[in-house]
Design an enzyme around this catalytic site. Structure first.
Site, mmCIF file in Angstrom:
data_model
loop_
_atom_site.group_PDB
_atom_site.id
_atom_site.type_symbol
_atom_site.label_atom_id
_atom_site.label_comp_id
_atom_site.label_asym_id
_atom_site.label_seq_id
_atom_site.Cartn_x
_atom_site.Cartn_y
_atom_site.Cartn_z
ATOM 1 N N CYS A 278 0.819 -1.212 0.000
ATOM 2 C CA CYS A 278 0.000 0.000 0.000
ATOM 3 C C CYS A 278 0.851 1.260 0.000
ATOM 4 C CB CYS A 278 -0.941 0.002 1.199
ATOM 5 S SG CYS A 278 -1.956 1.492 1.300
ATOM 6 N N CYS B 121 -1.628 1.721 -2.965
ATOM 7 C CA CYS B 121 -2.623 2.789 -2.770
ATOM 8 C C CYS B 121 -2.030 4.185 -2.757
ATOM 9 C CB CYS B 121 -3.367 2.581 -1.446
ATOM 10 S SG CYS B 121 -3.592 0.882 -0.930
ATOM 11 N N LYS C 128 -0.206 5.358 -6.074
ATOM 12 C CA LYS C 128 -1.248 5.404 -7.105
ATOM 13 C C LYS C 128 -2.116 6.634 -6.932
ATOM 14 C CE LYS C 128 -5.003 3.697 -6.080
ATOM 15 N NZ LYS C 128 -5.965 2.714 -5.522
ATOM 16 N N TYR D 9 -9.876 -3.000 -10.370
ATOM 17 C CA TYR D 9 -9.435 -1.717 -9.812
ATOM 18 C C TYR D 9 -8.213 -1.166 -10.551
ATOM 19 C CZ TYR D 9 -11.673 -2.482 -5.131
ATOM 20 O OH TYR D 9 -12.525 -2.677 -4.087
ATOM 21 N N GLU E 31 -7.882 2.191 -12.981
ATOM 22 C CA GLU E 31 -7.170 3.310 -12.363
ATOM 23 C C GLU E 31 -5.984 3.745 -13.212
ATOM 24 O OE1 GLU E 31 -8.355 2.414 -7.693
ATOM 25 O OE2 GLU E 31 -6.488 1.610 -8.514
ATOM 26 N N HIS F 92 -26.201 22.073 1.565
ATOM 27 C CA HIS F 92 -26.506 22.659 0.255
ATOM 28 C C HIS F 92 -25.621 23.871 -0.016
ATOM 29 C CE1 HIS F 92 -28.989 23.597 -3.211
ATOM 30 N NE2 HIS F 92 -28.999 24.864 -2.815
ATOM 31 N N GLU G 84 -25.786 15.865 -0.687
ATOM 32 C CA GLU G 84 -27.160 15.999 -0.211
ATOM 33 C C GLU G 84 -28.135 15.125 -0.992
ATOM 34 O OE1 GLU G 84 -29.152 19.810 -0.926
ATOM 35 O OE2 GLU G 84 -27.557 20.305 -2.351
#
Length: 494
Positions: free
Chosen positions: A67, A72, A75, A207, A211, A466, A471
């Site tokens: 990772c 991760c 990347k 993935y 990616e 908002h 939302e």
């Protein structure tokens, strides 16, 4: 220690002297977490890890693991870099005048990425040291139920006894068995290329494939993405897979569904890719993103009697314990749910159970995840297909597809799509999905709600922020469709 699912009282075996209470093989996310917290609970802990290098092999790794070093983190840095291309285009509509062509310096970004993973590598070492964990640099293997052997860089072999041994060696990217496979690269090399490819072919639909396709396309490369199924990201919600495919094409990636590579041939123009349909594509780089394999080959597991499955993954019970009572395993090496935060959870549960007096088991329900394509996809809970397969009653599907506010000004034609899957009888929210800017940041909060068992009524009663995309998750009032429990063909209407 844990014995047959219960914490037992100390016995004669536990009074035997060992060099360590715990020895961990592998200092990636899961191994480091287990080592640190076991030490915090008072255990004497040793850990070993292969020497550092950005590109892994059977004898090269680094503290921090996949990772941090070649997964991760680097990347995501490249995803950030690639995202600026589209944002600079959009900025013109917001009044920012870019009068000259903007150049992209791949080598500068690469150096920044390397600097960051070296920094994190050092942080992980300090975390271990501060916790009182003894770190050994070298290759570890198990030579007995309570004995490990560490081969140091100079070839010297050190042997240590341990009451408990934890396997946390992770997994490694694999090349597909295709003629000319040596001409291809894996994600390891893709994160350390000296030159940015002008033409890239990516094989795979998971993935890593989508990616890297997004990264290279965002940086201006021509990208062809080949995958076996009709849509990429098998295992995710079909409706959201279709959204991702549409976005990839909208960003200029050439999709080749139901296609694989038959052969790679070196030519003067580059690497010639021959597909199973007879198509030829010439590329500077061919990335195989076709899966990973557990790192168990050199651990000597067979000799010790530790069981592995057909992929080489270590078999464990719900407590992460192998069939040898003193040997445990966490993370990708067990091939359960291969995500860094899951490895952290497994490592923490191990430490609490074995040394903390707090028996617990990893909980794999409602684990959120994200695919960092551009824009990203993030999900938590059940997909529509999974809800239909696992559910006992009808389900309600709520969807919202809209042009996010920033796109209304920039003119970018790229919809954000959100989805909730709800149990019709109980109104419990079973799953949530989003594809659009900031999806992972939003989904982390939604994951808390699902973990707490939130109902659709509770979503509806929550006041939204908002203006925001988030939302929409609390303002989807109309049912898009109701799917009967007996239905075997959920509808995809996007």
């Amino acid at each position: 220690m844990l014995n047959d699912g219960e914490l037992s009282q100390p016995n004669q075996e536990e009074q035997t002297h060992f060099d360590f209470d715990l020895f961990v093989i592998g200092a990636g996310s899961g191994g480091v977490r287990a080592a640190r917290f076991s030490a915090n609970f008072g255990a004497k802990v040793g850990i070993c890890e292969l020497p550092f290098h950005p590109i892994s092999s059977e004898v090269i790794g680094g503290v921090g693991g996949t990772c941090v070093i070649r997964g991760c983190v680097p990347k995501k840095i490249l995803v950030y870099g690639a995202s600026f291309g589209g944002e600079l285009e959009d900025a013109r509509s917001y009044g920012w005048e870019v009068h000259e062509k903007i150049d992209f310096d791949w080598k500068k970004l690469l150096q920044k990425k390397t600097d960051e993973i070296l920094r994190l590598n050092g942080i992980y070492k300090r975390l271990l040291s501060n916790a009182g964990v003894k770190l050994y640099e070298g290759e570890g293997k198990i030579v007995g139920p309570n004995e490990v052997e560490v081969t140091q860089l100079d070839g010297t072999k050190l042997s240590y006894s341990a009451k408990h041994i934890l396997i946390a060696t992770g997994s490694r990217a694999q090349r597909a068995p295709i003629p000319g496979q040596e001409l291809a690269i894996t994600s390891d090399e893709a994160l350390s290329l000296e030159e940015l490819p002008k033409r890239a072919v990516v094989l795979g639909g998971g993935y890593i494939a989508v990616e890297f396709a997004s990264i290279w396309r965002g940086m201006g490369s021509t990208v062809d993405l080949l995958f076996r199924k009709e849509l990429p990201l098998r295992g995710f919600d079909d409706e959201m897979r279709a959204v991702v495919a549409r976005n990839l094409e909208g960003r200029g990636i050439n999709l080749h569904p139901r296609t694989t590579i038959k052969e790679l041939i070196k030519s003067e123009e580059g690497v010639k890719v021959i597909t199973d349909h007879g198509e030829e594509i010439v590329a500077d780089v061919v990335l195989f993103a076709t899966g990973r394999a557990p790192n168990t080959k050199r651990l000597n597991l067979k000799a010790v009697g530790v069981e592995v499955d057909q992929t080489g993954a270590v078999k464990v019970d719900e407590n992460s314990r192998t069939n040898v009572p003193s040997i445990w395993a966490v993370g990708d090496v067990t091939n359960r749910m291969n995500l860094t935060p899951v490895a952290l959870m497994e490592g923490m549960c191990f430490a609490k159970t074995v040394f903390g007096g707090q028996p617990c088991k990893p909980d794999y329900r409602d684990v959120p995840c994200a695919v960092f394509c551009i824009p990203p996809l993030s999900v938590v809970g059940l997909s529509e297909e999974q809800a239909i397969e696992q559910g006992k009653g009808d389900i309600l599907v709520f969807t919202s597809s809209f042009n996010p506010m920033r796109n209304t000004i920039s003119g970018r034609q790229e919809k954000t799509v959100m989805k909730l899957v709800v149990d019709a009888e109980t109104e419990k929210v079973l799953g949530a999905s989003m594809c659009g800017p900031e999806a992972p940041e939003i989904m982390q909060g939604i994951a808390v709600a699902l973990k707490c068992g939130a109902t659709k009524a509770q979503f509806d009663s929550t006041v939204g922020i908002h203006p925001s995309s988030a939302e929409e998750f609390v303002t989807m009032r109309s049912v898009t469709r109701r799917v009967a429990a007996a239905s075997s063909n959920p509808k995809t209407n996007l």
